[in-house]
Design an enzyme around this catalytic site. Structure first.
Site, PDB file in Angstrom:
ATOM      1  N   HIS A   9       0.852  -1.189   0.000  1.00  0.00           N
ATOM      2  CA  HIS A   9       0.000   0.000   0.000  1.00  0.00           C
ATOM      3  C   HIS A   9       0.895   1.248   0.000  1.00  0.00           C
ATOM      4  CE1 HIS A   9      -4.160  -1.356   0.657  1.00  0.00           C
ATOM      5  NE2 HIS A   9      -4.484  -0.074   0.626  1.00  0.00           N
ATOM      6  N   SER A  56       0.549  -3.268   4.469  1.00  0.00           N
ATOM      7  CA  SER A  56       0.885  -1.908   4.897  1.00  0.00           C
ATOM      8  C   SER A  56       2.393  -1.699   4.856  1.00  0.00           C
ATOM      9  CB  SER A  56       0.383  -1.705   6.329  1.00  0.00           C
ATOM     10  OG  SER A  56       0.945  -0.536   6.883  1.00  0.00           O
TER      11      SER A  56
END
Ligand SMILES: *[C@@H]1O[C@H](CO)[C@@H](O)[C@H](O)[C@H]1NC(C)=O
Ligand SMILES: *[C@@H]1O[C@H](CO)[C@@H](O)[C@H](O)[C@H]1NC(C)=O
Ligand SMILES: *[C@@H]1O[C@H](CO)[C@@H](O)[C@H](O)[C@H]1NC(C)=O
Ligand SMILES: *[C@@H]1O[C@H](CO)[C@@H](O)[C@H](O)[C@H]1NC(C)=O
Ligand SMILES: *[C@@H]1O[C@H](CO)[C@@H](O)[C@H](O)[C@H]1NC(C)=O
Ligand SMILES: *[C@@H]1O[C@H](CO)[C@@H](O)[C@H](O)[C@H]1NC(C)=O
Ligand SMILES: *[C@@H]1O[C@H](CO)[C@@H](O)[C@H](O)[C@H]1NC(C)=O
Ligand SMILES: *[C@@H]1O[C@H](CO)[C@@H](O)[C@H](O)[C@H]1NC(C)=O
Ligand SMILES: *[C@@H]1O[C@H](CO)[C@@H](O)[C@H](O)[C@H]1NC(C)=O
Ligand SMILES: *[C@@H]1O[C@H](CO)[C@@H](O)[C@H](O)[C@H]1NC(C)=O
Ligand SMILES: *[C@@H]1O[C@H](CO)[C@@H](O)[C@H](O)[C@H]1NC(C)=O
Length: 770
Positions: A292, A343
Site C-alpha cells: 500500500h 501496509s
C-alpha cells in the site's frame, strides 16, 4: 438489544452526520431534479473482434487509421508497420511518460476518505507511464499503463479508450489496454462517476478528470511514436522489511494447510521486466510489488506519489542523467499488485496514547478505542518513512534489473470481458452453486484501518450492526432489502449501495476482467484490491488453467487497481472475520471465487486461441450530469499594493547543506494551473553558473527535495510557501527560488480568464558545513 447512551461527542457527530447527509441529499436533488440519465458512452470500442492470438493467421481487422486530431504528436501511421524489423526474437517496445497531476488544491485526496483532507500543494508530480509492446511483425500489441493515482476509475478508462479510438482506430482497445493505478493515497480525487466516490470526492472535477485523461493519452502517444525493436528480460526476487500484513488475524482464518505453503503473510516477491533496444540501450522497466502506498498519512495535504513513486523517481533520475525529474526518455514504473492487506508502516499498530501494541482482531486500544490504534512507518516522520520504504523497493529493483537475463519471448495475446458482477453464479463444487451480491459496504468499512482510521469510532471485525446507525440509515437512505442483507452475511450491511440508484448508482455493477500475455508471462488486470491470499489463489488458478490447455509454466502477475474500482476482495474465509478489507468486499462472500472463475475463462480462451469467441459482455454506463465540486471557483486577489508572486518572506542570505530554505509569496489558487498550463511547474530552484553567467534550473516541483505549500486565505487571498530541503550533495554557490502560477481574473460581464504570472526570484547562498 441493550439500551445505549451517547457521549456528547457522539451526539455531536451524529448531528453532524445528519446535517451533512441532509445537505448532500438536498444538493443532489437540486442538481439532479431533471436527470437520472444513464447514457451509453457511444465512443467506446465495444464489439470489435479481439485480436488473433497465438500467432494464428486471423487477419488484423484494424480499420485504416484516421487522421490524428492534433498535430502536436507527429502523425505516425497507425497501421502496424508490417514491413520493418521482421527478424528478431523480441518485441517492438515503446515507452512514454506524461504528467497527470490534476489540481493540487480545493480537492480531496483520494484514498483515506477523510473529510477535510484537501490538497494544499505539491510534493511531487504524478505521472502516467505507458509501455506498448508489439510483436516483431507489428501484428498484435498490448499496452500497460501505470498511473500515479489512487485507482483507475471506470469513467477514466472509458474516456481514454474513446480518445484512443478517435486517434488510432482499433489499434488500442478494451482488450489490449490495461490501465493500473499505483494506489498512492496522495493524489487528487474527483474523477469518478459512481455516487459513493463522487460523495467521497465532494463532487466530480472536470478539471482534474480532463488533466488525467490528457496525461494518460499523451503517455500512450509518446510510447506509440517511439516504438523500436527490443528485448524484454524478466527477473524476480524478494523485498524484505518493506511490508507488514495489516489484518494478520483475518489471514489466520485461511486454512492451515494453505498457509503452510507460504513462508509469510504477505507476498514479498517483486516481478520485474527490463526493456532494452537491440543495441542494448535501456528503455525502461515495469515492476510489480504488493504494498500500500500509504507511507504518507491521512494528515498529509501535499499531492505526491508516495513510496512506489519515490522508487520510480530514484530509478528515472539515475537513468535520465542530466534531466529534471519527469523528463528524459527512460521510464520506470512501480505498479501495484495484491496489496489489499499490505501496509508499509512496518513498526506495526500501536496506541498513540499509551504506546502499547494494538495488534488485535479489532485493532482497538483499551483506552480510546480504534481511533487510537495507528501503525507507524520506520522513519522519524512520514516523509522519511516514504523515502525509506521507497528506497528498499528501488534497491531490490536495481539488483533484479542489473542481473535480469531470462528473456521473455512468444506471442502476445489479450482477452477482456465486461461482467455484471452482481449476478455471477459461482460453482462451489460439482453440485452446489452460490451467487455474488449487489454491492454493499459493511460496518467495519467505517472503521478504516491502522493506516488511517475512520472518523466515527467504529471498530474492525464487526459482525453485528448497530440499531442506532441502522435506523439512521433507514431514515436517510431507505431500508436495505432482506435479500441484500442475507446475501452479504456475516457482513452487517452499513450502506446498501447496490440498491441506491440516485442520482446515479452508488457502485458499479459492470466490471472489467482482463488478461494479457507475452509469451510465458500473464498479466491479470484486477479491478480492485486483492488481499495477499486472494492474489495467491487467483495466480494459482490462472496458472493451472493455462497448464490444462497446454501453456506450461506461466508466470502470472497480479496488476492491481485496474480499469474500474470495486474496493477490496478477500478470501471467503477472511470475509468471515469482517475486518475492513472484508467489509469492503462489496459483491459479498463469494466475490473472489467469482473472479477466479471469470479469469479462468479468459485464460482458457487465450490458451485455446478462442478469444474471438468471448462475448464482450454488458457495456458499462457513462453518466452525464455529475455533481460539480462544492468548492466554488473564485477570483484571486493580491493584498493592496502587491501583485501575484511578490515576495512576502524572502530567503535568508546564507544556508548550509541539510538546512531548509523557505520563501513565501503572494499566491493564487494552484487549481488554476490545472487549466491554464502556461507554466508546467509551480517552482524552480536555480543555481548561478559563473562560467556561463546563467541561472541553471536544478529542481522543479517534481523533485522530492522541494515542497510547495499553498495557504488559502479569505476572499481569494492566499500565500504560497516554497521549501527547498538542501541535499548534502548540493554545491556551494548562489541560488534562487522562483514561483510560477496562474490567477483567476474576471471583469464585469466577461468570462473568467486564468493569467500566468512568475514571481521575482529570491536569492541566497549555500555554503558548506565547515
Ligand atoms: C533471421 O535470422 C536468422 C539468424 O538470426 C537467419 O538464419 C534467418 O535466415 C533470418 N530470416 C530472414 C527471413 O531474414
Ligand atoms: C470539461 O472540460 C473540457 C475541456 O476543458 C470541456 O471541453 C468540457 O466541455 C468540460 N465538460 C463539462 C461537463 O464541463
Ligand atoms: C471510541 O470507542 C471507545 C470504545 O470502543 C471509547 O473508549 C472511546 O472513548 C471512543 N472514542 C470517542 C472519541 O468517542
Ligand atoms: C446486473 O444484474 C442485475 C441482476 O440480474 C440487474 O438487476 C442489473 O440491472 C444488472 N446491471 C446492469 C448495469 O445491467
Ligand atoms: C458441495 O458443497 C456443499 C456446500 O458447501 C456441501 O454441502 C456439499 O457436501 C458439497 N458436495 C460435494 C460433492 O463435495
Ligand atoms: C472484535 O472482533 C471480533 C471478531 O474477532 C468480533 O466478534 C467482535 O464483535 C469485535 N468487537 C467489536 C467491539 O466490534
Ligand atoms: C519455469 O519458469 C521459471 C521462470 O519463470 C524458470 O525459472 C523455470 O526454469 C521454468 N521451469 C520449467 C520446468 O520450465
Ligand atoms: C469460435 O467461433 C468460430 C467462428 O465463429 C466457430 O467456428 C468456432 O466453432 C467457435 N469455437 C468455439 C470453441 O466455440
Ligand atoms: C532563516 O529563515 C527562517 C525562516 O525561513 C527563520 O526562521 C530563521 O530564523 C532564519 N535564520 C537566520 C539565521 O536568519
Ligand atoms: C500571508 O503572509 C502574510 C505575511 O507572512 C501574513 O501576514 C498573512 O496572514 C498571510 N496570509 C495568508 C492567507 O496566509
Ligand atoms: C493562459 O495564460 C496566458 C498567459 O497569461 C494567457 O495569454 C491566456 O489567455 C490564458 N488562457 C486562458 C484560457 O485563460
Amino acid at each position: 438489544m441493550a439500551k445505549r447512551t451517547f457521549s456528547s461527542f457522539e451526539i455531536f457527530l451524529i448531528f453532524l452526520l445528519v446535517m451533512m447527509t441532509g445537505i448532500t441529499v438536498a444538493l443532489l436533488s437540486l442538481l439532479f431534479i431533471t436527470s437520472g440519465t444513464i447514457e451509453n458512452h457511444t465512443g467506446v470500442p465495444s464489439t470489435q473482434s479481439p485480436p488473433a492470438t497465438q500467432g494464428s493467421a486471423a487477419p488484423q481487422n484494424s480499420t485504416p487509421s484516421r487522421a490524428p486530431t492534433t498535430t502536436q504528436v507527429s502523425p505516425t501511421p497507425s497501421t502496424p508497420k508490417t514491413t520493418l524489423f521482421q527478424n528478431f526474437s523480441g518485441y517492438h517496445i515503446g515507452v512514454g511518460r506524461a504528467d497527470c497531476t490534476g489540481q493540487v488544491s480545493d480537492i480531496n485526496l483520494m484514498g483515506f476518505s477523510k473529510t477535510g483532507q484537501y490538497a494544499r500543494g505539491i510534493l511531487t508530480r504524478l505521472y502516467s507511464r505507458a509501455f506498448i509492446l508489439a510483436e516483431p511483425d507489428g501484428s498484435d500489441r498490448v499496452v500497460f499503463v501505470s498511473i500515479d493515482i489512487g485507482m483507475v476509475s471506470q469513467r477514466l478508462r472509458l474516456e481514454v479508450l474513446s480518445r484512443l479510438q478517435n486517434k488510432y482506430g482499433s489499434l488500442y482497445r478494451r482488450d489490449n489496454v490495461i490501465l493500473s493505478g499505483t494506489h498512492t493515497h496522495s493524489g487528487p480525487a474527483g474523477y469518478f462517476q459512481y455516487t459513493t466516490f463522487v460523495i467521497a470526492s465532494e463532487g466530480f472535477s472536470n478539471r482534474t478528470f480532463e488533466y488525467m485523461v490528457a496525461g494518460i493519452v499523451k503517455s500512450i502517444e509518446i510510447a506509440h511514436t517511439n516504438m523500436k525493436p527490443g528485448k524484454i528480460f524478466i527477473n524476480k526476487g524478494t523485498v524484505d522489511g518493506a511490508q507488514i500484513n495489516r489484518s494478520p488475524t483475518s489471514y489466520l482464518w485461511n486454512p492451515q494447510s494453505e498457509r503452510a505453503r507460504y513462508s509469510s503473510n504477505t507476498d514479498k516477491e517483486m516481478v520485474l521486466l527490463k526493456m532494452v533496444d537491440l543495441n542494448g540501450e535501456e528503455l525502461g522497466l515495469i515492476s510489480w510489488f504488493a504494498i500500500h502506498p500509504v507511507s504518507m498519512r491521512n494528515t498529509n495535504h501535499l499531492v505526491n506519489s508516495d513510496n512506489v513513486g519515490y522508487a520510480s523517481y530514484l530509478f528515472e533520475q539515475e537513468k535520465n542523467k542530466g534531466y529534471l525529474p519527469g523528463e528524459g526518455p527512460y521510464v520506470a514504473a512501480f505498479a501495484s499488485s495484491n496489496l489489499g492487506d499490505v501496509s508499509p508502516n512496518v513498526l506495526g499498530p500501536h496506541c498513540t496514547n499509551t504506546g502499547e501494541s494494538c495488534e488485535n482482531a479489532n485493532s482497538s486500544c483499551p483506552i480510546g478505542g480504534a481511533s487510537m490504534c495507528v501503525a507507524m512507518g520506520p522513519g522519524q516522520d512520514m516523509f522519511e518513512s516514504t523515502q525509506i520504504i521507497g528506497r528498499k523497493i528501488y534497491d531490490k529493483a536495481k539488483e533484479l534489473y542489473e542481473s535480469a537475463s531470462q528473456e521473455v519471448t512468444g506471442p502476445l495475446a489479450s482477452a477482456h470481458q465486461w461482467v455484471n458482477m452482481t449476478d455471477v453464479t459461482v460453482w462451489l463444487n460439482s453440485t452446489h452453486t452460490a451467487k455474488t451480491c449487489k454491492p454493499a459496504l459493511g460496518y467495519s468499512f467505517a472503521a478504516g484501518t491502522i493506516d488511517g482510521f475512520g472518523t466515527l469510532n467504529f471498530t474492525q471485525g464487526m459482525t453485528e450492526g448497530d440499531s442506532f446507525w441502522d435506523s439512521l440509515r433507514d431514515q436517510v437512505l431507505g431500508k436495505p432489502s432482506e435479500e441484500i442483507k442475507e446475501c452479504h452475511k456475516p457482513k452487517p450491511v452499513l450502506l446498501h449501495t447496490g440498491e441506491l440508484l440516485k442520482p446515479h448508482p452508488w457502485h458499479p455493477d459492470i466490471v472489467d476482467v482482463q488478461i494479457v500475455t507475452l509469451g510465458f508471462l500473464a498479466i491479470t488486470a484486477i479491478p480492485g484490491e486483492f488481499t495477499t491470499m486472494s492474489g495467491r489463489r487467483l495466480r494459482q488458478a490462472v496458472r493451472e488453467e493455462f497448464e490444462a490447455y497446454g501453456m506450461l509454466n506461466m508466470t502470472v502477475v497480479i496488476s492491481g487497481l485496474c480499469n474500474v474500482y470495486t474496493h477490496y476482495i478477500t478470501t471467503y474465509e477472511e470475509y468471515q472475520a469482517q475486518r475492513y478489507e472484508a467489509a469492503s468486499t462489496i459483491y459479498g462472500p463469494h466475490t473472489l471465487s467469482a473472479y477466479i472463475q471469470l479469469f479462468r475463462v479468459l485464460a482458457k480462451a487465450i490458451a485455446t486461441d478462442t478469444v474471438a469467441n468471448l462475448s464482450s459482455g454488458p457495456e458499462p454506463p457513462f453518466f452525464e450530469q455529475l455533481m460539480s465540486p462544492l468548492i466554488p471557483n473564485i477570483v484571486d486577489r493580491a493584498p493592496a499594493g502587491t501583485t501575484f508572486g511578490d515576495i512576502l518572506l524572502p530567503a535568508n542570505t546564507t544556508y548550509r547543506v541539510g538546512e531548509v530554505v523557505e520563501v513565501t509569496f503572494v499566491g493564487a489558487n494552484p487549481k488554476n494551473s490545472a487549466e491554464n498550463r502556461t507554466h508546467q511547474t509551480f517552482l524552480t530552484v536555480e543555481k548561478y553558473e559563473a562560467t556561463s553567467a546563467t541561472w541553471q534550473i536544478i529542481h522543479n516541483d517534481a523533485s522530492w527535495e522541494t515542497r510547495f505549500y499553498w495557504h488559502k486565505g479569505l476572499l481569494g487571498l492566499s500565500n504560497a510557501t516554497i521549501q527547498w530541503h538542501i541535499p548534502d550533495t548540493a554545491q556551494p554557490g548562489s541560488y534562487r527560488i522562483k514561483y510560477f502560477g496562474h490567477s483567476r481574473k474576471q471583469d464585469l460581464l466577461k468570462p473568467a480568464v486564468l493569467l500566468s504570472f512568475e514571481s521575482s526570484p529570491s536569492v541566497f547562498e549555500v555554503i558548506t558545513t565547515w
